[in-house]
Design an enzyme around this catalytic site. Sequence first.
Site, PDB file in Angstrom:
ATOM      1  N   ILE A 197     -20.974  65.590  42.466  1.00 45.69           N
ATOM      2  CA  ILE A 197     -20.581  65.022  41.180  1.00 45.69           C
ATOM      3  C   ILE A 197     -21.666  64.087  40.666  1.00 45.69           C
ATOM      4  O   ILE A 197     -22.099  64.173  39.510  1.00 45.69           O
ATOM      5  CB  ILE A 197     -19.237  64.280  41.305  1.00 45.69           C
ATOM      6  CG1 ILE A 197     -18.118  65.260  41.655  1.00 45.69           C
ATOM      7  CG2 ILE A 197     -18.910  63.548  40.004  1.00 45.69           C
ATOM      8  CD1 ILE A 197     -16.814  64.596  42.053  1.00 45.69           C
ATOM      9  N   ILE A 228     -14.482  57.741  39.127  1.00 41.95           N
ATOM     10  CA  ILE A 228     -13.846  59.054  39.220  1.00 41.95           C
ATOM     11  C   ILE A 228     -13.562  59.406  40.684  1.00 41.95           C
ATOM     12  O   ILE A 228     -13.278  60.562  40.991  1.00 41.95           O
ATOM     13  CB  ILE A 228     -14.722  60.149  38.565  1.00 41.95           C
ATOM     14  CG1 ILE A 228     -16.183  60.084  39.033  1.00 41.95           C
ATOM     15  CG2 ILE A 228     -14.674  60.011  37.049  1.00 41.95           C
ATOM     16  CD1 ILE A 228     -16.456  60.701  40.346  1.00 41.95           C
ATOM     17  N   SER A 229     -13.618  58.413  41.565  1.00 44.00           N
ATOM     18  CA  SER A 229     -13.419  58.678  42.987  1.00 44.00           C
ATOM     19  C   SER A 229     -11.979  58.417  43.392  1.00 44.00           C
ATOM     20  O   SER A 229     -11.137  59.324  43.354  1.00 44.00           O
ATOM     21  CB  SER A 229     -14.395  57.849  43.823  1.00 44.00           C
ATOM     22  OG  SER A 229     -14.354  56.482  43.433  1.00 44.00           O
ATOM     23  N   ARG A 230     -11.664  57.182  43.783  1.00 45.73           N
ATOM     24  CA  ARG A 230     -10.299  56.781  44.123  1.00 45.73           C
ATOM     25  C   ARG A 230     -10.100  55.353  43.637  1.00 45.73           C
ATOM     26  O   ARG A 230     -11.027  54.543  43.617  1.00 45.73           O
ATOM     27  CB  ARG A 230     -10.055  56.862  45.634  1.00 45.73           C
ATOM     28  CG  ARG A 230     -10.040  58.280  46.206  1.00 45.73           C
ATOM     29  CD  ARG A 230      -8.837  59.077  45.707  1.00 45.73           C
ATOM     30  NE  ARG A 230      -8.745  60.413  46.320  1.00 45.73           N
ATOM     31  CZ  ARG A 230      -9.293  61.505  45.834  1.00 45.73           C
ATOM     32  NH1 ARG A 230     -10.010  61.414  44.713  1.00 45.73           N
ATOM     33  NH2 ARG A 230      -9.140  62.667  46.419  1.00 45.73           N
ATOM     34  N   GLU A 236      -1.226  55.213  42.134  1.00 41.70           N
ATOM     35  CA  GLU A 236      -1.030  56.315  41.187  1.00 41.70           C
ATOM     36  C   GLU A 236       0.340  56.937  41.435  1.00 41.70           C
ATOM     37  O   GLU A 236       0.711  57.161  42.582  1.00 41.70           O
ATOM     38  CB  GLU A 236      -2.107  57.389  41.363  1.00 41.70           C
ATOM     39  CG  GLU A 236      -3.489  56.935  40.955  1.00 41.70           C
ATOM     40  CD  GLU A 236      -4.527  58.056  41.023  1.00 41.70           C
ATOM     41  OE1 GLU A 236      -4.129  59.238  41.192  1.00 41.70           O
ATOM     42  OE2 GLU A 236      -5.720  57.764  40.937  1.00 41.70           O
ATOM     43  N   HIS A 243      -5.992  60.889  36.247  1.00 40.30           N
ATOM     44  CA  HIS A 243      -6.592  61.646  37.351  1.00 40.30           C
ATOM     45  C   HIS A 243      -6.719  63.131  36.995  1.00 40.30           C
ATOM     46  O   HIS A 243      -6.280  64.024  37.734  1.00 40.30           O
ATOM     47  CB  HIS A 243      -5.766  61.482  38.633  1.00 40.30           C
ATOM     48  CG  HIS A 243      -6.595  61.639  39.879  1.00 40.30           C
ATOM     49  ND1 HIS A 243      -6.337  60.943  41.034  1.00 40.30           N
ATOM     50  CD2 HIS A 243      -7.682  62.412  40.149  1.00 40.30           C
ATOM     51  CE1 HIS A 243      -7.202  61.279  41.983  1.00 40.30           C
ATOM     52  NE2 HIS A 243      -8.037  62.170  41.446  1.00 40.30           N
ATOM     53  N   ILE A 244      -7.381  63.379  35.878  1.00 44.14           N
ATOM     54  CA  ILE A 244      -7.514  64.760  35.385  1.00 44.14           C
ATOM     55  C   ILE A 244      -8.956  65.189  35.190  1.00 44.14           C
ATOM     56  O   ILE A 244      -9.217  66.317  34.774  1.00 44.14           O
ATOM     57  CB  ILE A 244      -6.740  64.958  34.057  1.00 44.14           C
ATOM     58  CG1 ILE A 244      -7.070  63.839  33.037  1.00 44.14           C
ATOM     59  CG2 ILE A 244      -5.250  64.978  34.303  1.00 44.14           C
ATOM     60  CD1 ILE A 244      -8.382  63.928  32.340  1.00 44.14           C
TER      61      ILE A 244
END
Length: 372
Positions: free
Chosen positions: A178, A283-285, A314, A333-334
């Site tokens: 990524i 964009i990880s966690r 989440e 988370h998309i």
Amino acid sequence: MGGGPEVPLREGAQKNDVLLAVLPWPEQLSAKIISEIKDEFPKLEIHYIQENFPKKDRAKTEVPEDLTKRAKFLATIAWLPATASKSPNLELIQFFSAGTNHIAEHPIYTDSEIPLTTASGVHGPQIAEWVIMLNLVHSHNYIQLYEQQKKKEWVQSKGAQVRDGVGRRVGVLGYGSIGRQVARLAQALGSDVIAYTASPRKTPESRRDNGFIVPGTGDPEGSIPSAWYSGLDKKSLHEFLRQEIDLLVLSVPLTKDTQHFLSTDEFELLHKSNPNGTYVANISRGGIIDQPALIKALESKQISGAALDVADPEPLPSDDPLWDAPNVLITPHISGMSTVYAERAFGVLRENLRRRRDGKNFVNQVDRKRGY
């Protein structure tokens, strides 16, 4: 292809290797590549079971016990046999997710040696586009312009304060598939890229990407970054964060070492290094960031804003103060979703079937001790 009752074998006949796919999408979405896999591996018996979705209904997914026992290969996101003994023939579990932290407490993870591989590499194009898109939304003041459009107002001054990507510095914290595609797009915009990895990458060989790569994407040779930094200790991280970063992209796995990797000290350091304000994209966690510290950093303008596709927890509760923090953009988370996601993930599985056939190491194999 597909499920159904088992047909008794003639005496002396041998069963084919079984690939069991338990996935949340309709089989038709992957019909083409499944057919290609079947053509390449004619002795492979493929059974596809659509997993119940959403997550709360996963436990209701019915997988025949005989298929579980016979399966040599399992393609899944989250469904697993209760224990390794329930699937005594398993030689590979191919996860269709980027990581395996969601099953890290499962007996198959903790108590077995079944090889686990991930779909790392299939997310690069769509997630990198998400990062660049939201960064441009921020840097081009698009939210204000859109609100102006809804009011049918024509005021040019709200779009005047734009800073383009030329000469800006993008720091990629976690230079995997990524991060490498983010670097590729950032370079196209004229930005300088610096990379951060857990372990040192001092040689050309160590900087190469040996994982799964979507053709025409990423940074296979690791040639884009102008500088490399590494380490899991705070001192090393802080040296990286001192580099006047305009866009900081977080793309590291969540482990005990990266939990709250960014907190109060790190946001203060980013502000001192770049008073104009670093824009943070995660964009990880969600757990990579100390969320209360992030809110304070946004409120005090230590950073210019944040784009978050992940949160902690989440789903993010409706009364969480993060929703109302200034200059934050949140998506549920998309960023990794794509109409070709399943096809690409099956491509990773196909590559691993080839490597098993040819006696090579699997691509994207999880190191259980490292957690990824």
